[in-house]
Design a protein around this motif. Structure first.
Motif, PDB file in Angstrom:
ATOM      1  N   VAL A  69      41.479  46.428  38.501  1.00  0.00           N
ATOM      2  CA  VAL A  69      41.902  47.664  39.166  1.00  0.00           C
ATOM      3  C   VAL A  69      41.597  48.818  38.210  1.00  0.00           C
ATOM      4  N   THR A  70      40.755  49.728  38.650  1.00  0.00           N
ATOM      5  CA  THR A  70      40.355  50.865  37.820  1.00  0.00           C
ATOM      6  C   THR A  70      40.689  52.171  38.544  1.00  0.00           C
ATOM      7  N   ALA A  71      40.573  53.255  37.806  1.00  0.00           N
ATOM      8  CA  ALA A  71      40.812  54.581  38.379  1.00  0.00           C
ATOM      9  C   ALA A  71      39.765  55.541  37.851  1.00  0.00           C
ATOM     10  N   ARG A  72      39.222  56.330  38.742  1.00  0.00           N
ATOM     11  CA  ARG A  72      38.286  57.394  38.377  1.00  0.00           C
ATOM     12  C   ARG A  72      38.769  58.658  39.071  1.00  0.00           C
ATOM     13  N   GLY A  73      39.371  59.534  38.273  1.00  0.00           N
ATOM     14  CA  GLY A  73      40.003  60.702  38.871  1.00  0.00           C
ATOM     15  C   GLY A  73      41.275  60.273  39.578  1.00  0.00           C
ATOM     16  N   LYS A  74      41.406  60.679  40.826  1.00  0.00           N
ATOM     17  CA  LYS A  74      42.587  60.357  41.615  1.00  0.00           C
ATOM     18  C   LYS A  74      42.390  59.158  42.521  1.00  0.00           C
ATOM     19  N   VAL A  75      41.228  58.555  42.511  1.00  0.00           N
ATOM     20  CA  VAL A  75      40.916  57.413  43.369  1.00  0.00           C
ATOM     21  C   VAL A  75      40.987  56.133  42.540  1.00  0.00           C
ATOM     22  N   ALA A  76      41.677  55.128  43.076  1.00  0.00           N
ATOM     23  CA  ALA A  76      41.736  53.812  42.439  1.00  0.00           C
ATOM     24  C   ALA A  76      40.739  52.884  43.130  1.00  0.00           C
ATOM     25  N   TYR A  77      40.253  51.875  42.385  1.00  0.00           N
ATOM     26  CA  TYR A  77      39.268  50.925  42.912  1.00  0.00           C
ATOM     27  C   TYR A  77      39.741  49.507  42.589  1.00  0.00           C
ATOM     28  N   VAL A  78      39.820  48.686  43.625  1.00  0.00           N
ATOM     29  CA  VAL A  78      40.113  47.261  43.451  1.00  0.00           C
ATOM     30  C   VAL A  78      38.768  46.533  43.483  1.00  0.00           C
ATOM     31  N   LYS A  79      38.358  45.985  42.331  1.00  0.00           N
ATOM     32  CA  LYS A  79      37.034  45.369  42.195  1.00  0.00           C
ATOM     33  C   LYS A  79      37.180  43.858  42.050  1.00  0.00           C
ATOM     34  N   LEU A  80      36.412  43.136  42.837  1.00  0.00           N
ATOM     35  CA  LEU A  80      36.356  41.670  42.760  1.00  0.00           C
ATOM     36  C   LEU A  80      35.044  41.299  42.091  1.00  0.00           C
ATOM     37  N   GLU A  81      35.130  40.614  40.943  1.00  0.00           N
ATOM     38  CA  GLU A  81      33.959  40.336  40.115  1.00  0.00           C
ATOM     39  C   GLU A  81      33.860  38.834  39.809  1.00  0.00           C
ATOM     40  N   ASP A  82      32.655  38.436  39.476  1.00  0.00           N
ATOM     41  CA  ASP A  82      32.437  37.054  39.073  1.00  0.00           C
ATOM     42  C   ASP A  82      33.114  36.795  37.724  1.00  0.00           C
ATOM     43  N   LYS A  83      33.730  35.624  37.551  1.00  0.00           N
ATOM     44  CA  LYS A  83      34.474  35.327  36.333  1.00  0.00           C
ATOM     45  C   LYS A  83      33.578  35.295  35.103  1.00  0.00           C
ATOM     46  N   ILE A  84      32.356  34.791  35.256  1.00  0.00           N
ATOM     47  CA  ILE A  84      31.491  34.582  34.096  1.00  0.00           C
ATOM     48  C   ILE A  84      30.563  35.779  33.871  1.00  0.00           C
ATOM     49  N   SER A  85      29.813  36.152  34.881  1.00  0.00           N
ATOM     50  CA  SER A  85      28.812  37.213  34.727  1.00  0.00           C
ATOM     51  C   SER A  85      29.395  38.613  34.897  1.00  0.00           C
ATOM     52  N   GLY A  86      30.529  38.749  35.552  1.00  0.00           N
ATOM     53  CA  GLY A  86      31.090  40.069  35.815  1.00  0.00           C
ATOM     54  C   GLY A  86      30.411  40.803  36.946  1.00  0.00           C
ATOM     55  N   GLU A  87      29.526  40.124  37.684  1.00  0.00           N
ATOM     56  CA  GLU A  87      28.819  40.772  38.791  1.00  0.00           C
ATOM     57  C   GLU A  87      29.809  41.140  39.891  1.00  0.00           C
ATOM     58  N   LEU A  88      29.615  42.319  40.464  1.00  0.00           N
ATOM     59  CA  LEU A  88      30.526  42.817  41.484  1.00  0.00           C
ATOM     60  C   LEU A  88      30.309  42.078  42.795  1.00  0.00           C
ATOM     61  N   PHE A  89      31.375  41.524  43.332  1.00  0.00           N
ATOM     62  CA  PHE A  89      31.327  40.859  44.622  1.00  0.00           C
ATOM     63  C   PHE A  89      31.684  41.831  45.748  1.00  0.00           C
ATOM     64  N   ALA A  90      32.745  42.580  45.583  1.00  0.00           N
ATOM     65  CA  ALA A  90      33.168  43.594  46.558  1.00  0.00           C
ATOM     66  C   ALA A  90      34.170  44.518  45.884  1.00  0.00           C
ATOM     67  N   GLN A  91      34.339  45.713  46.471  1.00  0.00           N
ATOM     68  CA  GLN A  91      35.324  46.646  45.941  1.00  0.00           C
ATOM     69  C   GLN A  91      35.972  47.425  47.082  1.00  0.00           C
ATOM     70  N   ASP A 106      30.919  48.965  51.183  1.00  0.00           N
ATOM     71  CA  ASP A 106      29.680  48.852  50.416  1.00  0.00           C
ATOM     72  C   ASP A 106      29.117  50.237  50.149  1.00  0.00           C
ATOM     73  N   ASP A 107      27.913  50.271  49.571  1.00  0.00           N
ATOM     74  CA  ASP A 107      27.314  51.564  49.223  1.00  0.00           C
ATOM     75  C   ASP A 107      26.955  52.391  50.453  1.00  0.00           C
ATOM     76  N   ASN A 108      26.814  51.763  51.598  1.00  0.00           N
ATOM     77  CA  ASN A 108      26.495  52.475  52.839  1.00  0.00           C
ATOM     78  C   ASN A 108      27.750  52.855  53.629  1.00  0.00           C
ATOM     79  N   SER A 109      28.908  52.746  52.980  1.00  0.00           N
ATOM     80  CA  SER A 109      30.197  53.098  53.580  1.00  0.00           C
ATOM     81  C   SER A 109      30.581  52.190  54.746  1.00  0.00           C
ATOM     82  N   ARG A 110      29.978  51.016  54.820  1.00  0.00           N
ATOM     83  CA  ARG A 110      30.421  50.050  55.819  1.00  0.00           C
ATOM     84  C   ARG A 110      31.653  49.333  55.278  1.00  0.00           C
ATOM     85  N   SER A 111      32.617  49.081  56.128  1.00  0.00           N
ATOM     86  CA  SER A 111      33.897  48.514  55.688  1.00  0.00           C
ATOM     87  C   SER A 111      34.206  47.225  56.435  1.00  0.00           C
TER      88      SER A 111
END
Length: 252
Positions: free
Chosen positions: A51-73, A100-105
């Protein structure tokens, strides 16, 4: 031109080493979401959550345990809100709205094996948005300082104030000062002071002895006044006769 958001740094609010992801059925009504409707014994994905924060927006990021690759946020702009929802039958499961990056939810379910991890995730989001609320209030006050009511300390028409200055000192000054437990009394109303205690007789019941100091004192008084004519004093005559009678008795 760079925007203000590009210079905001990202802070980490919470990290959990393991979280399970579930594909959840679409909602068919306004009924509360239940984790029991998911296939809890067969998660669709397992990984790490940050869970990170950039400014006033928080982000819940799901990442791979080993590589750290982003699965979804899931970007979270308010909490509680539609981006993160709780379920009705458990405190260890939540519903995320990922984008995703195209704002699809899409909506997915996440769950923690330990109840303490779910508690930390919940508190991290709450603390962040408490800070956001305080920042918004400070910004409003800075933009409109005149809108804040000021404290009026001025006197209203007809309003007075009474100050008792020096009253306690006057009371203390009127009290007799004591030394060693004995207080000095004020002078009598007539203005005449009483003779000091040393001039008074301290024992009225003591009889004078023959040839004592009292006799010597009377003789001195007689010798000192021998050259001056003293007025007739019946009291002094009676006193002389009294001493004469006393001498005659003592000689017998």
């Amino acid at each position: 031109m760079a925007t203000e958001g590009q210079f905001e740094y990202e802070s980490v609010l919470c990290v959990k080493p393991e979280v399970s992801v579930y594909r959840i059925p679409p909602r068919t009504s306004n009924r509360a979401i239940r984790a029991a409707d998911w296939k809890l014994d067969a998660p669709d994905w397992t990984g790490r959550m940050r869970v990170t924060a950039r400014g006033k927006v928080a982000y819940v990021k799901l990442e791979d345990k080993i590589s750290g690759e982003l699965f979804a946020q899931a970007p979270v702009e308010e909490y509680p809100g539609i981006a993160v929802e709780t379920v009705s039958d458990s405190s260890r499961y939540f519903v995320l709205r990922i984008q995703d990056d195209n704002s699809r939810s899409a909506f997915i379910g996440i769950g923690f094996g330990d109840r303490g991890d779910a508690f930390d995730f919940n508190v991290a989001l709450q603390d962040h948005f408490k800070w956001v609320k305080q920042e918004n209030e400070l910004t409003k006050q800075a933009q409109a300082p005149d809108s804040i009511p000021k404290l009026d300390l001025s006197f209203k028409e007809g309003q007075t104030i009474t100050l008792n200055i020096g009253q306690s000192k006057k009371r203390d000054r009127s009290r007799p000062q004591s030394s060693g437990g004995l207080g000095l009394l004020p002078p009598p109303p007539g203005g005449k002071l009483a003779p000091p205690p040393s001039s008074r007789s301290t024992n009225h019941n003591t009889q004078p002895s023959v040839g004592g100091s009292d006799t010597g004192t009377l003789l001195d008084l007689d010798s000192s006044n021998s050259n001056s004519a003293a007025p007739f004093n019946p009291t002094s005559t009676a006193g002389s006769d009294l001493w004469g009678d006393f001498d005659s008795v003592s000689q017998q």
